[in-house]
Design an enzyme around this catalytic site. Structure first.
Site, PDB file in Angstrom:
ATOM      1  N   CYS A   1      13.963  10.561   6.397  1.00 40.43           N
ATOM      2  CA  CYS A   1      13.819  10.152   7.805  1.00 40.43           C
ATOM      3  C   CYS A   1      15.141  10.237   8.550  1.00 40.43           C
ATOM      4  O   CYS A   1      15.167  10.519   9.736  1.00 40.43           O
ATOM      5  CB  CYS A   1      13.246   8.742   7.868  1.00 40.43           C
ATOM      6  SG  CYS A   1      14.158   7.577   6.854  1.00 40.43           S
TER       7      CYS A   1
ATOM      8  N   GLU B   1       9.400   1.334  10.633  1.00 39.47           N
ATOM      9  CA  GLU B   1      10.465   2.287  10.286  1.00 39.47           C
ATOM     10  C   GLU B   1       9.838   3.667  10.370  1.00 39.47           C
ATOM     11  O   GLU B   1       9.063   4.050   9.493  1.00 39.47           O
ATOM     12  CB  GLU B   1      10.973   2.035   8.856  1.00 39.47           C
ATOM     13  CG  GLU B   1      11.465   0.626   8.580  1.00 39.47           C
ATOM     14  CD  GLU B   1      12.838   0.360   9.174  1.00 39.47           C
ATOM     15  OE1 GLU B   1      13.503   1.322   9.589  1.00 39.47           O
ATOM     16  OE2 GLU B   1      13.226  -0.805   9.238  1.00 39.47           O
TER      17      GLU B   1
ATOM     18  N   GLU C   1      10.164  16.066  14.780  1.00 35.46           N
ATOM     19  CA  GLU C   1      10.544  15.912  13.378  1.00 35.46           C
ATOM     20  C   GLU C   1       9.801  16.970  12.551  1.00 35.46           C
ATOM     21  O   GLU C   1       8.578  17.053  12.598  1.00 35.46           O
ATOM     22  CB  GLU C   1      10.163  14.519  12.898  1.00 35.46           C
ATOM     23  CG  GLU C   1      10.631  14.244  11.484  1.00 35.46           C
ATOM     24  CD  GLU C   1      10.196  12.878  10.978  1.00 35.46           C
ATOM     25  OE1 GLU C   1       8.992  12.573  11.055  1.00 35.46           O
ATOM     26  OE2 GLU C   1      11.060  12.129  10.503  1.00 35.46           O
TER      27      GLU C   1
ATOM     28  N   LYS D   1       0.855  -1.183   0.000  1.00 28.13           N
ATOM     29  CA  LYS D   1       0.000   0.000   0.000  1.00 28.13           C
ATOM     30  C   LYS D   1       0.892   1.235   0.000  1.00 28.13           C
ATOM     31  O   LYS D   1       1.450   1.629   1.008  1.00 28.13           O
ATOM     32  CB  LYS D   1      -0.926   0.041   1.220  1.00 28.13           C
ATOM     33  CG  LYS D   1      -2.096   0.974   0.936  1.00 28.13           C
ATOM     34  CD  LYS D   1      -2.556   1.841   2.080  1.00 28.13           C
ATOM     35  CE  LYS D   1      -1.721   2.945   2.560  1.00 28.13           C
ATOM     36  NZ  LYS D   1      -1.643   4.148   1.687  1.00 28.13           N
TER      37      LYS D   1
HETATM   38  P1  NAD Z   1       2.373   8.642   7.227  1.00 37.04           P
HETATM   39  O1  NAD Z   1       2.549   7.924   8.517  1.00 37.04           O
HETATM   40  O2  NAD Z   1       1.355   9.684   7.137  1.00 37.04           O
HETATM   41  O3  NAD Z   1       2.018   7.604   6.073  1.00 37.04           O
HETATM   42  C1  NAD Z   1       2.855   6.502   5.778  1.00 37.04           C
HETATM   43  C2  NAD Z   1       2.008   5.423   5.159  1.00 37.04           C
HETATM   44  O4  NAD Z   1       1.134   4.909   6.161  1.00 37.04           O
HETATM   45  C3  NAD Z   1       1.115   5.908   4.025  1.00 37.04           C
HETATM   46  O5  NAD Z   1       1.017   4.897   3.043  1.00 37.04           O
HETATM   47  C4  NAD Z   1      -0.216   6.119   4.734  1.00 37.04           C
HETATM   48  O6  NAD Z   1      -1.321   6.055   3.863  1.00 37.04           O
HETATM   49  C5  NAD Z   1      -0.205   4.962   5.711  1.00 37.04           C
HETATM   50  N1  NAD Z   1      -1.055   5.149   6.894  1.00 37.04           N
HETATM   51  C6  NAD Z   1      -1.359   6.305   7.532  1.00 37.04           C
HETATM   52  N2  NAD Z   1      -2.185   6.051   8.572  1.00 37.04           N
HETATM   53  C7  NAD Z   1      -2.400   4.714   8.585  1.00 37.04           C
HETATM   54  C8  NAD Z   1      -3.164   3.843   9.411  1.00 37.04           C
HETATM   55  N3  NAD Z   1      -3.912   4.290  10.424  1.00 37.04           N
HETATM   56  N4  NAD Z   1      -3.141   2.520   9.142  1.00 37.04           N
HETATM   57  C9  NAD Z   1      -2.401   2.027   8.120  1.00 37.04           C
HETATM   58  N5  NAD Z   1      -1.672   2.807   7.293  1.00 37.04           N
HETATM   59  C10 NAD Z   1      -1.667   4.134   7.527  1.00 37.04           C
HETATM   60  O7  NAD Z   1       3.822   9.164   6.820  1.00 37.04           O
HETATM   61  P2  NAD Z   1       4.214  10.009   5.538  1.00 37.04           P
HETATM   62  O8  NAD Z   1       3.800  11.421   5.769  1.00 37.04           O
HETATM   63  O9  NAD Z   1       3.764   9.308   4.308  1.00 37.04           O
HETATM   64  O10 NAD Z   1       5.811   9.882   5.573  1.00 37.04           O
HETATM   65  C11 NAD Z   1       6.619  10.677   6.344  1.00 37.04           C
HETATM   66  C12 NAD Z   1       7.022   9.946   7.610  1.00 37.04           C
HETATM   67  O11 NAD Z   1       7.658   8.707   7.294  1.00 37.04           O
HETATM   68  C13 NAD Z   1       8.054  10.721   8.393  1.00 37.04           C
HETATM   69  O12 NAD Z   1       7.733  10.675   9.764  1.00 37.04           O
HETATM   70  C14 NAD Z   1       9.344   9.975   8.130  1.00 37.04           C
HETATM   71  O13 NAD Z   1      10.327  10.128   9.101  1.00 37.04           O
HETATM   72  C15 NAD Z   1       8.865   8.576   8.022  1.00 37.04           C
HETATM   73  N6  NAD Z   1       9.831   7.754   7.295  1.00 37.04           N
HETATM   74  C16 NAD Z   1      10.561   6.831   7.982  1.00 37.04           C
HETATM   75  C17 NAD Z   1      11.505   6.067   7.324  1.00 37.04           C
HETATM   76  C18 NAD Z   1      12.326   5.026   8.025  1.00 37.04           C
HETATM   77  O14 NAD Z   1      12.835   4.151   7.351  1.00 37.04           O
HETATM   78  N7  NAD Z   1      12.458   5.083   9.334  1.00 37.04           N
HETATM   79  C19 NAD Z   1      11.697   6.256   5.964  1.00 37.04           C
HETATM   80  C20 NAD Z   1      10.948   7.204   5.300  1.00 37.04           C
HETATM   81  C21 NAD Z   1      10.000   7.953   5.984  1.00 37.04           C
END
Ligand code: NAD
Length: 485
Positions: free
Chosen positions: A290, A256, A390, A181
Site C-alpha cells: 500500500c 487503512e 493505484e 476476517k
Molecule cells: P479488498 O478491499 O478487496 O479486500 C480487503 C479485505 O476486505 C478482504 O478481507 C475482503 O474480503 C474484505 N472485503 C471486501 N469487500 C468487503 C465488504 N463489502 N465488506 C466487508 N469486507 C469486505 O483489498 P485487497 O485486494 O485484499 O487488498 C489490496 C488493497 O488493500 C489495496 O488497495 C491496498 O492499497 C490496500 N492496503 C492498504 C493498507 C494500508 O495499511 N493502508 C495495507 C495493505 C493493503
C-alpha cells in the site's frame, strides 16, 4: 518447488477456530487456496458464514470483560507468548506466506514474518511502560482510557500476517478481543496465527478467525451489533462500503486503504541512490504494497538521467521462483489481479505514455503462475489514470516537475495520501518539503520504516492510525471523571 509448507499439514482443512476450539463450520463449501507461483491448488480452509460470525462475536463478547480487566503487564505476557510461539515457527510461517502469496522467501522471512514480530515486541514494551495505564490529569478531571469493545478486524492479502498482527496487537493492548476476517486469497497464515496463539495460551474468544468473502462474511461482521469497532485494511472501494455500513449503526471504524505515493527527488539529492531506493519501494512484494512509492518525481533537467537509472534499477528484479532465496520478484497474487495490472499498463499506453520497460513481456520462470515483470512508465500526464490510480503491481511512473511548487502540487495531486518520500541535499531541506505533503507518512532521505510511528492515511487512503501508542489509542474510548474541587 519444495514440498508443501510444514504448517499447512497441521492446519485442519475443515475447521474454524472459534471460542478457543476448532469447530465445524455451518457451510460445507470450503475455500480453495492457490499457489500464485504455479497456479496450482495449495490447500483448502473451512469458510465461515454469517451464523459462524455471530457465534464468533458472542464468544468475543464473553471473553471481553476478563480480557479488559487484565493488568497491562498480563496482556504484555500474552503478546510475548504469541511472539515466542511465532519466533519458534518463523521459518515455517515464512514458507506458508510464500506459498499462498508468492512473496520471495527472503522477503517473507525478513518482512512478512519479521515485521509482525517487531510489532508484537514494541506493543508489549508499550504495555510494560509504567506510564501506560496512568490516567491523564486535566484540571479536576481524570482522563481514563476504556477499551472500545469487540473489534472486527478485516485484512487484505498482501501482508497477511502483518496486517492481522497490526490489528490484534493494538486491540489486545487496549483490552479488546478481535474477530478476524482474513482475505479469502490468503487465509492460511491467519489460521496458523490463531493456532500459535491458541498454543501460546490466549484465552478462548479473544481471537477468532472467520475466513470468507468480503460481501458475505466481511459484511456480516461489519453489521453485527456486538462489534463495537471495525478495523479495516483493504481497497478504497471496499473501505467506503464498510464505513457506510458501520455508519448505519454508528460503529467506530478505522480504515487503512490504498495509496499512490510519490517519491520527490529535489535537485542536489543523490539521484542514483534516490532512484534505486524508489524502485525498491515500488517493486517490494511485486508492487503489492500500500505504501509503495509508485510515482517518481524528478526535476525536468534530470528526467532523462532518472529514467535511465530507473530502468537499470529494475534489472535486479527478474521474476523468479519465490522459494529460491535469490529471487527478488515473485508473481502477482491471482490471475484476476494480473489482468487488472496489465490493463492498467495498456491504458497508460493508450493514454499517451511510453513504456521504458514493459513487464508484460516477462513471464514467470517456467511459464506458469501470475507473473508481471517490472514496468517503467514515462512521459505520462500527472492527471492520467496511470499517475492517479493505484495499480498494485510492479509499475513505476516517472514524472517531471519544473520547480518545488509544482513538485508538491503533483505529489499532493491524487485522491490518496498514505506515504511518500523526499530526497534532498540535506535533511532540513527534505523535511521542509515533507511537511507540505498531504500523507500519513513521509520518509526523508531514505529513512527506514518505524514500527511504532502512527501509520495511516489522508483522503482516500483512509482514516485512523495503526501501530505504536497512537495505534492502541484507536481502540480506546476516553472517559473524563471529574473529581470534587
Ligand atoms: P479488498 O478491499 O478487496 O479486500 C480487503 C479485505 O476486505 C478482504 O478481507 C475482503 O474480503 C474484505 N472485503 C471486501 N469487500 C468487503 C465488504 N463489502 N465488506 C466487508 N469486507 C469486505 O483489498 P485487497 O485486494 O485484499 O487488498 C489490496 C488493497 O488493500 C489495496 O488497495 C491496498 O492499497 C490496500 N492496503 C492498504 C493498507 C494500508 O495499511 N493502508 C495495507 C495493505 C493493503
Amino acid at each position: 518447488m519444495p514440498a508443501q509448507p510444514q504448517l499447512l499439514d497441521q492446519l485442519p482443512p475443515d475447521r474454524l477456530y472459534l471460542d478457543g476450539r476448532w469447530t465445524a463450520p455451518h457451510t460445507t463449501t470450503p475455500i480453495d487456496v492457490e499457489n500464485p507461483a504455479t497456479g496450482e491448488r495449495l490447500g483448502q480452509v473451512a469458510a465461515a458464514d454469517p451464523e459462524d460470525v455471530h457465534e464468533a462475536v458472542l464468544a468475543a463478547e464473553r471473553a471481553f470483560p476478563a480480557w479488559a480487566a487484565l493488568e497491562p503487564g498480563e496482556r504484555a505476557d500474552h503478546l510475548d507468548a504469541l511472539r515466542a510461539a511465532m519466533t519458534d515457527r518463523a521459518a515455517d510461517l515464512a514458507e506458508l506466506v510464500t506459498a499462498e502469496l508468492g512473496t520471495p522467501i527472503r522477503f517473507s522471512r525478513a518482512v512478512q514474518v519479521g515485521l509482525p514480530l517487531r510489532v508484537l515486541e514494541s506493543t508489549s514494551a508499550l504495555l510494560r511502560d509504567p506510564g501506560f495505564a496512568v490516567p491523564e490529569r486535566l484540571g479536576h478531571s481524570l482522563v481514563l482510557r476504556d477499551p472500545v469493545g469487540v473489534v472486527g478486524g478485516i485484512t487484505p492479502w498482501n501482508y497477511p500476517l502483518h496486517q492481522a498482527v497490526a490489528k490484534i496487537a493494538g486491540a489486545f493492548a487496549a483490552g479488546c478481543p478481535v474477530v478476524l476476517k482474513p482475505s479469502a486469497l490468503t487465509p492460511l497464515s491467519a489460521l496458523a496465527l490463531a493456532q500459535l496463539a491458541d498454543r501460546a495460551g490466549l484465552p478462548p474468544g479473544v481471537l477468532t478467525v472467520v475466513p470468507g468473502s468480503g460481501p458475505v462474511v466481511g459484511e456480516a461482521l461489519v453489521r453485527h451489533p456486538g462489534v463495537a469497532m471495525v478495523s479495516f485494511t483493504g481497497s478504497t472501494t471496499a473501505g467506503a462500503r464498510v464505513a457506510a455500513l458501520a455508519g448505519e449503526r454508528l460503529a467506530r471504524v478505522a480504515l487503512e486503504l490504498g495509496g499512490k505515493s510519490a517519491s520527490v527527488v529535489l535537485p542536489g539529492a543523490d539521484l542514483p541512490r534516490a532512484v534505486r531506493r524508489t524502485v525498491d519501494s515500488c517493486l517490494l512484494n511485486a508492487g503489492q504494497t500500500c505504501t509503495a512509492q509508485t510515482r517518481l518525481l524528478v526535476r525536468h533537467d534530470q528526467y532523462a538521467e532518472a529514467v535511465d537509472l530507473a530502468v537499470a534499477a529494475t534489472q535486479r528484479y527478474r521474476p523468479g521462483d519465490p522459494t529460491d532465496p535469490e529471487t527478488r520478484l515473485g508473481p502477482l497474487v491471482s490471475a484476476d489481479h494480473h489482468r487488472t495490472v496489465t490493463e492498467h499498463i495498456a491504458r497508460a499506453v493508450s493514454d499517451g505514455a511510453r513504456l521504458a520497460v514493459d513487464g508484460r513481456e516477462a513471464p514467470g520462470p517456467d511459464g506458469r503462475g501470475h507473473y508481471c515483470g517490472p514496468t517503467v512508465v514515462v512521459d505520462a500526464d500527472p492527471g492520467a489514470a496511470i499517475a492517479q490510480q493505484e495499480v498494485f503491481g510492479p509499475v513505476l511512473t516517472v514524472l517531471s516537475y519544473r520547480d518545488e511548487e509544482e513538485a508538491v502540487r503533483i505529489a499532493n495531486g491524487t485522491p490518496y495520501g498514505l506515504a511518500g518520500a523526499v530526497w534532498a541535499a540535506d535533511d532540513d531541506t527534505a523535511t521542509a518539503v515533507a511537511r507540505r505533503l498531504r500523507s500519513g507518512q513521509v520518509d526523508v532521505n531514505g529513512a527506514p520504516f518505524n514500527p511504532v510511528a502512527p501509520f495511516g492515511g489522508y483522503g482516500h487512503s483512509g482514516y485512523g492510525r495503526e501501530l505504536g501508542p497512537h495505534g492502541v489509542a484507536e481502540f480506546q474510548q476516553l472517559k473524563a471523571v471529574q473529581l470534587p474541587l
